[in-house]
Motif scaffolding. Structure first.
Motif, short mmCIF file in Angstrom:
data_model
loop_
_atom_site.label_atom_id
_atom_site.label_comp_id
_atom_site.label_asym_id
_atom_site.label_seq_id
_atom_site.Cartn_x
_atom_site.Cartn_y
_atom_site.Cartn_z
N LEU A 13 -74.84 103.73 -23.43
CA LEU A 13 -74.99 105.17 -23.32
C LEU A 13 -74.26 105.92 -24.43
CD1 LEU A 13 -74.35 105.45 -19.46
CD2 LEU A 13 -76.55 105.31 -20.65
N THR A 14 -73.75 105.20 -25.40
CA THR A 14 -73.02 105.79 -26.52
C THR A 14 -73.69 105.42 -27.83
OG1 THR A 14 -70.86 106.03 -27.56
CG2 THR A 14 -71.40 103.87 -26.70
N LYS A 15 -73.45 106.21 -28.85
CA LYS A 15 -74.02 105.93 -30.17
C LYS A 15 -73.11 105.05 -31.01
CE LYS A 15 -76.79 110.08 -30.29
NZ LYS A 15 -77.13 111.31 -30.96
N VAL A 16 -71.95 104.72 -30.50
CA VAL A 16 -70.99 103.86 -31.21
C VAL A 16 -71.61 102.47 -31.35
CG1 VAL A 16 -68.71 102.79 -31.09
CG2 VAL A 16 -69.01 105.15 -30.36
N GLN A 17 -71.56 101.93 -32.55
CA GLN A 17 -72.07 100.59 -32.80
C GLN A 17 -70.91 99.60 -32.71
OE1 GLN A 17 -75.35 99.87 -33.29
NE2 GLN A 17 -75.64 102.04 -32.82
N GLU A 18 -70.95 98.76 -31.69
CA GLU A 18 -69.87 97.82 -31.44
C GLU A 18 -70.43 96.59 -30.75
OE1 GLU A 18 -66.42 96.05 -31.40
OE2 GLU A 18 -66.52 98.07 -32.21
N GLU A 19 -69.88 95.43 -31.05
CA GLU A 19 -70.32 94.19 -30.42
C GLU A 19 -69.71 94.00 -29.04
OE1 GLU A 19 -70.03 90.64 -32.73
OE2 GLU A 19 -70.64 91.67 -34.56
N SER A 20 -68.50 94.46 -28.86
CA SER A 20 -67.77 94.24 -27.62
C SER A 20 -68.27 95.16 -26.51
CB SER A 20 -66.28 94.49 -27.85
OG SER A 20 -65.59 94.53 -26.62
N SER A 21 -68.67 94.56 -25.40
CA SER A 21 -69.14 95.36 -24.27
C SER A 21 -67.99 96.17 -23.65
CB SER A 21 -69.80 94.47 -23.22
OG SER A 21 -68.91 93.49 -22.75
N VAL A 22 -66.78 95.67 -23.73
CA VAL A 22 -65.62 96.39 -23.20
C VAL A 22 -65.37 97.65 -24.02
CG1 VAL A 22 -63.14 96.28 -22.76
CG2 VAL A 22 -64.58 94.31 -22.25
N THR A 23 -65.46 97.54 -25.33
CA THR A 23 -65.26 98.71 -26.19
C THR A 23 -66.37 99.73 -25.98
OG1 THR A 23 -64.12 97.35 -27.82
CG2 THR A 23 -64.92 99.49 -28.57
N LEU A 24 -67.60 99.26 -25.82
CA LEU A 24 -68.71 100.17 -25.53
C LEU A 24 -68.47 100.90 -24.22
CD1 LEU A 24 -71.80 98.03 -26.58
CD2 LEU A 24 -70.99 100.13 -27.67
N ALA A 25 -68.05 100.17 -23.20
CA ALA A 25 -67.76 100.78 -21.91
C ALA A 25 -66.64 101.81 -22.02
CB ALA A 25 -67.38 99.70 -20.89
N ALA A 26 -65.60 101.50 -22.76
CA ALA A 26 -64.49 102.43 -22.94
C ALA A 26 -64.95 103.70 -23.64
CB ALA A 26 -63.36 101.77 -23.74
N ASN A 27 -65.80 103.56 -24.64
CA ASN A 27 -66.33 104.73 -25.33
C ASN A 27 -67.19 105.58 -24.42
OD1 ASN A 27 -65.63 104.96 -28.30
ND2 ASN A 27 -66.09 102.79 -28.12
N GLU A 28 -67.99 104.94 -23.59
CA GLU A 28 -68.82 105.67 -22.64
C GLU A 28 -67.95 106.46 -21.67
OE1 GLU A 28 -72.61 102.58 -22.58
OE2 GLU A 28 -71.34 102.75 -20.81
N ILE A 29 -66.87 105.87 -21.21
CA ILE A 29 -65.95 106.55 -20.29
C ILE A 29 -65.29 107.74 -20.99
CG2 ILE A 29 -63.78 106.31 -19.01
CD1 ILE A 29 -64.70 103.35 -18.48
N ALA A 30 -64.84 107.53 -22.21
CA ALA A 30 -64.17 108.60 -22.96
C ALA A 30 -65.12 109.76 -23.22
CB ALA A 30 -63.64 108.05 -24.29
N GLU A 31 -66.39 109.47 -23.42
CA GLU A 31 -67.39 110.51 -23.67
C GLU A 31 -67.88 111.18 -22.39
OE1 GLU A 31 -70.50 108.65 -25.92
OE2 GLU A 31 -69.16 108.13 -27.56
N GLY A 32 -67.41 110.67 -21.24
CA GLY A 32 -67.81 111.27 -19.97
C GLY A 32 -69.19 110.85 -19.49
N ARG A 33 -69.73 109.78 -20.05
CA ARG A 33 -71.05 109.30 -19.67
C ARG A 33 -71.03 108.35 -18.48
NH1 ARG A 33 -74.46 110.91 -23.79
NH2 ARG A 33 -73.44 111.34 -25.76
N VAL A 34 -69.85 107.86 -18.13
CA VAL A 34 -69.70 106.96 -16.99
C VAL A 34 -68.67 107.58 -16.05
CG1 VAL A 34 -68.91 104.67 -16.27
CG2 VAL A 34 -70.23 104.93 -18.37
N VAL A 35 -69.01 107.62 -14.79
CA VAL A 35 -68.08 108.14 -13.79
C VAL A 35 -67.82 107.06 -12.75
CG1 VAL A 35 -68.72 110.54 -14.10
CG2 VAL A 35 -69.96 109.15 -12.46
N LYS A 36 -66.72 107.21 -12.03
CA LYS A 36 -66.40 106.21 -11.01
C LYS A 36 -67.40 106.32 -9.86
CE LYS A 36 -63.04 109.09 -8.70
NZ LYS A 36 -61.70 109.20 -8.22
#
Length: 62
Positions: A38-61
């Protein structure tokens, strides 16, 4: 390893570290299983992608 966003930045979105770990892990597993990022950040790590999505407010608990 997560460099950006920092844990401090992520804690502004989540209530505590435990919640942050659970939400990040759950979303990282979804990405690994084939869910579209859900983020435009290009990264191999799924954990980093998830963290970016959370920081951008695209993932909620849940």
């Amino acid at each position: 390893m997560i460099i950006k966003p920092t844990v401090t930045e992520l804690l502004e979105v989540m209530e505590n570290r435990f919640e942050l770990v659970i939400v990040t892990a759950k979303r990282a597993r979804q990405i690994t299983a084939g869910s579209k990022s859900l983020t435009k950040v290009q990264e191999e790590s799924s954990v980093t992608l998830a963290a970016n999505e959370i920081a951008e407010g695209r993932v909620v608990k849940c």
